[in-house]
Design an enzyme around this catalytic site. Structure first.
Site, mmCIF file in Angstrom:
data_model
loop_
_atom_site.group_PDB
_atom_site.id
_atom_site.type_symbol
_atom_site.label_atom_id
_atom_site.label_comp_id
_atom_site.label_asym_id
_atom_site.label_seq_id
_atom_site.Cartn_x
_atom_site.Cartn_y
_atom_site.Cartn_z
ATOM 1 N N LEU A 10 23.503 -13.794 20.013
ATOM 2 C CA LEU A 10 23.866 -14.619 21.167
ATOM 3 C C LEU A 10 23.190 -15.989 21.109
ATOM 4 O O LEU A 10 23.322 -16.795 22.016
ATOM 5 C CB LEU A 10 23.488 -13.903 22.473
ATOM 6 C CG LEU A 10 24.177 -12.544 22.679
ATOM 7 C CD1 LEU A 10 23.751 -11.928 24.007
ATOM 8 C CD2 LEU A 10 25.692 -12.669 22.620
ATOM 9 N N GLY A 11 22.480 -16.265 20.026
ATOM 10 C CA GLY A 11 21.798 -17.545 19.884
ATOM 11 C C GLY A 11 22.713 -18.619 19.308
ATOM 12 O O GLY A 11 23.917 -18.394 19.095
ATOM 13 N N GLN A 12 22.125 -19.799 19.042
ATOM 14 C CA GLN A 12 22.930 -20.961 18.637
ATOM 15 C C GLN A 12 23.696 -20.686 17.336
ATOM 16 O O GLN A 12 24.910 -20.876 17.270
ATOM 17 C CB GLN A 12 22.031 -22.195 18.466
ATOM 18 C CG GLN A 12 22.827 -23.480 18.271
ATOM 19 C CD GLN A 12 22.030 -24.604 17.630
ATOM 20 O OE1 GLN A 12 21.003 -24.378 16.990
ATOM 21 N NE2 GLN A 12 22.503 -25.828 17.796
ATOM 22 N N ASP A 34 21.501 -8.301 20.053
ATOM 23 C CA ASP A 34 20.569 -9.248 20.687
ATOM 24 C C ASP A 34 19.747 -8.471 21.703
ATOM 25 O O ASP A 34 20.019 -7.296 21.958
ATOM 26 C CB ASP A 34 21.345 -10.403 21.371
ATOM 27 C CG ASP A 34 20.540 -11.700 21.366
ATOM 28 O OD1 ASP A 34 19.443 -11.707 21.951
ATOM 29 O OD2 ASP A 34 20.979 -12.692 20.761
ATOM 30 N N ARG A 36 19.663 -9.554 24.777
ATOM 31 C CA ARG A 36 20.381 -9.798 26.035
ATOM 32 C C ARG A 36 21.764 -9.183 25.908
ATOM 33 O O ARG A 36 22.253 -9.008 24.787
ATOM 34 C CB ARG A 36 20.561 -11.302 26.265
ATOM 35 C CG ARG A 36 19.285 -12.064 26.479
ATOM 36 C CD ARG A 36 19.572 -13.564 26.558
ATOM 37 N NE ARG A 36 19.792 -14.172 25.252
ATOM 38 C CZ ARG A 36 20.626 -15.170 24.998
ATOM 39 N NH1 ARG A 36 21.385 -15.656 25.961
ATOM 40 N NH2 ARG A 36 20.750 -15.684 23.802
ATOM 41 N N ASP A 53 16.014 -4.818 19.701
ATOM 42 C CA ASP A 53 14.755 -5.571 19.675
ATOM 43 C C ASP A 53 14.290 -5.583 18.216
ATOM 44 O O ASP A 53 13.925 -4.536 17.669
ATOM 45 C CB ASP A 53 13.741 -4.864 20.582
ATOM 46 C CG ASP A 53 12.348 -5.462 20.467
ATOM 47 O OD1 ASP A 53 12.156 -6.427 19.696
ATOM 48 O OD2 ASP A 53 11.434 -4.940 21.141
ATOM 49 N N TYR A 142 5.479 -22.494 14.590
ATOM 50 C CA TYR A 142 6.827 -22.297 14.036
ATOM 51 C C TYR A 142 6.796 -22.470 12.515
ATOM 52 O O TYR A 142 7.310 -21.630 11.766
ATOM 53 C CB TYR A 142 7.763 -23.316 14.680
ATOM 54 C CG TYR A 142 9.206 -23.260 14.241
ATOM 55 C CD1 TYR A 142 10.003 -22.171 14.545
ATOM 56 C CD2 TYR A 142 9.783 -24.326 13.542
ATOM 57 C CE1 TYR A 142 11.348 -22.141 14.165
ATOM 58 C CE2 TYR A 142 11.114 -24.307 13.174
ATOM 59 C CZ TYR A 142 11.891 -23.214 13.486
ATOM 60 O OH TYR A 142 13.214 -23.188 13.120
ATOM 61 N N LYS A 146 7.510 -19.888 9.425
ATOM 62 C CA LYS A 146 8.599 -20.125 8.469
ATOM 63 C C LYS A 146 8.091 -20.074 7.024
ATOM 64 O O LYS A 146 8.733 -19.489 6.159
ATOM 65 C CB LYS A 146 9.298 -21.462 8.753
ATOM 66 C CG LYS A 146 10.159 -21.443 10.017
ATOM 67 C CD LYS A 146 11.247 -20.380 9.948
ATOM 68 C CE LYS A 146 12.159 -20.347 11.157
ATOM 69 N NZ LYS A 146 13.088 -19.202 11.182
ATOM 70 N N ILE A 172 20.401 -28.368 13.822
ATOM 71 C CA ILE A 172 21.797 -27.926 13.811
ATOM 72 C C ILE A 172 22.489 -28.423 15.080
ATOM 73 O O ILE A 172 21.988 -28.220 16.186
ATOM 74 C CB ILE A 172 21.895 -26.377 13.736
ATOM 75 C CG1 ILE A 172 21.106 -25.842 12.541
ATOM 76 C CG2 ILE A 172 23.354 -25.935 13.675
ATOM 77 C CD1 ILE A 172 21.555 -26.351 11.193
HETATM 78 C C1 AKB Z 1 13.779 -26.862 15.723
HETATM 79 O O1 AKB Z 1 13.896 -28.049 16.098
HETATM 80 O O2 AKB Z 1 12.826 -26.136 16.014
HETATM 81 C C2 AKB Z 1 14.847 -26.315 14.824
HETATM 82 C C3 AKB Z 1 14.509 -26.509 13.384
HETATM 83 C C4 AKB Z 1 14.643 -27.830 12.755
HETATM 84 O O3 AKB Z 1 14.101 -25.586 12.748
HETATM 85 N N1 AKB Z 1 16.113 -26.912 15.128
#
Ligand code: AKB
Length: 323
Positions: A10-12, A34, A36, A53, A142, A146, A172
């Site tokens: 359900l995400g982007q 998802d 949700r 989950d 983040y 990654k 994106i």
């Molecule tokens: C974000 O902005 O966190 C993402 C990405 C570039 O990984 N769109």
């Protein structure tokens, strides 16, 4: 025929990927999942849906065995800006989820797609035409998840023979489902606000240059990489990919070609600006082009024209994040 599981459907990206897979391989072959429940008319389309989950090994394994899943697209993650608001929970979801999905893939013999990001680079990475293999010392949670995810996927490829593949995605842009808390969200919000108010206040500085990609190219890239002949792949994971490259000021100029009185001003958010300043201004995606023929269709002009056309044709929405 083995089925496909989309986690984070359900995400982007997940919602449009689930729909593309259903259109290509048949509605019943794709299990959307998802945390949700899907709303009526969800972008992922009608078809099988499972509550899931991704931090629960048992839940993933049960769904994979029950539906005879052969390929998992793991798209559930906290994005960069939200991850800085709650780093601990973001580590748990981003790494806990990926680790358990990889374990299920190993046990059940599934292929896996994992999206990395330009966020996997950091302030000491070369910022222009960032090479495929280079310094990766991100200073955001983040980014840490990654890089760790890229390494973990490579480890499962080498150690256990799991067919795990992935891309380092830029920002994106889509007119379907809003992004949920990224640093690049301005490049989506700006279109909604341009149509609605002919004005946008951007949270990044006017000259912040970042790589971007339109959703149709993103879906093509994911499906193309997953279909690529493994004998031709020298990398499996974390392919640099890009389609266009612009600053907020340049995007505003492109929008002005369609909406001449569109105005932009700036109210810089220091947290998101610091994140953007630690990322590449542009990446070199020649390895993806050479190894599996990556080639995007949309540049900034084609994307802008299509975004405005598609958004004008439907009811107005604004991103959840940029209020
Ligand atoms: C974000 O902005 O966190 C993402 C990405 C570039 O990984 N769109």
């Amino acid at each position: 025929m083995k089925k496909t599981l989309v986690i984070g459907a359900l995400g982007q990206i997940g919602s449009e990927l689930a729909l593309a897979l259903r259109n290509r391989f048949g509605v019943e072959t794709v299990i959307a999942s998802d945390v949700r429940a899907p709303q009526p008319g969800a972008a992922s389309g009608d078809g099988p849906f499972q509550y899931l989950d991704c931090t629960s090994f048992r839940q993933i394994e049960t769904v994979v065995r029950r539906h005879d899943v052969g390929t998992i697209f793991h798209l559930a993650a906290v994005l960069s800006a939200v991850a800085e608001q709650n780093p601990q929970a973001s580590w748990d979801l981003n790494m806990g989820g990926l680790y358990r999905v990889l374990e299920v893939a190993r046990e059940c013999g599934c292929s896996l797609f994992f999206p990395s990001s330009i966020g996997a680079f950091g302030p000491t990475t070369p910022r222009d035409r960032t090479p495929q293999d280079t310094i990766q010392r991100p200073n955001t949670m983040y980014g840490v998840t990654k890089v760790a995810g890229e390494l973990l996927c490579d480890y499962y490829v080498a150690r256990f023979g799991v067919d795990a593949r992935g891309l380092r995605l830029p920002g994106i842009i889509s007119h379907v489902t809003p992004p949920g808390g990224g640093t690049t969200d301005f490049a989506v919000d700006i279109f909604h606000q341009a149509i609605r108010y002919r004005h946008y206040t951007c949270f990044l500085r006017h000259d912040t240059r970042l790589d971007m990609m339109y959703m149709p190219d993103t879906i093509d890239a994911i499906l193309q990489l997953m279909a690529a002949d493994p004998a031709l792949l020298r990398h499996h994971n974390a392919f640099n990919v890009t389609a266009m490259n612009f600053t907020p000021e340049e995007l505003a100029g492109e929008i002005r070609k369609h909406i001449p009185d569109f105005a932009i001003d700036y109210d810089v958010d220091p947290v998101r600006q610091a994140i953007a300043d630690s990322w590449p201004r542009s990446v070199d995606d020649s390895e993806a082009r050479a190894q599996w023929d990556w080639s995007p269709r949309y540049d900034i002009a084609a994307m802008t024209a299509d975004m405005l056309k598609k958004l004008r044709a439907k009811p107005r929405t604004v991103s959840r994040f940029n209020r």
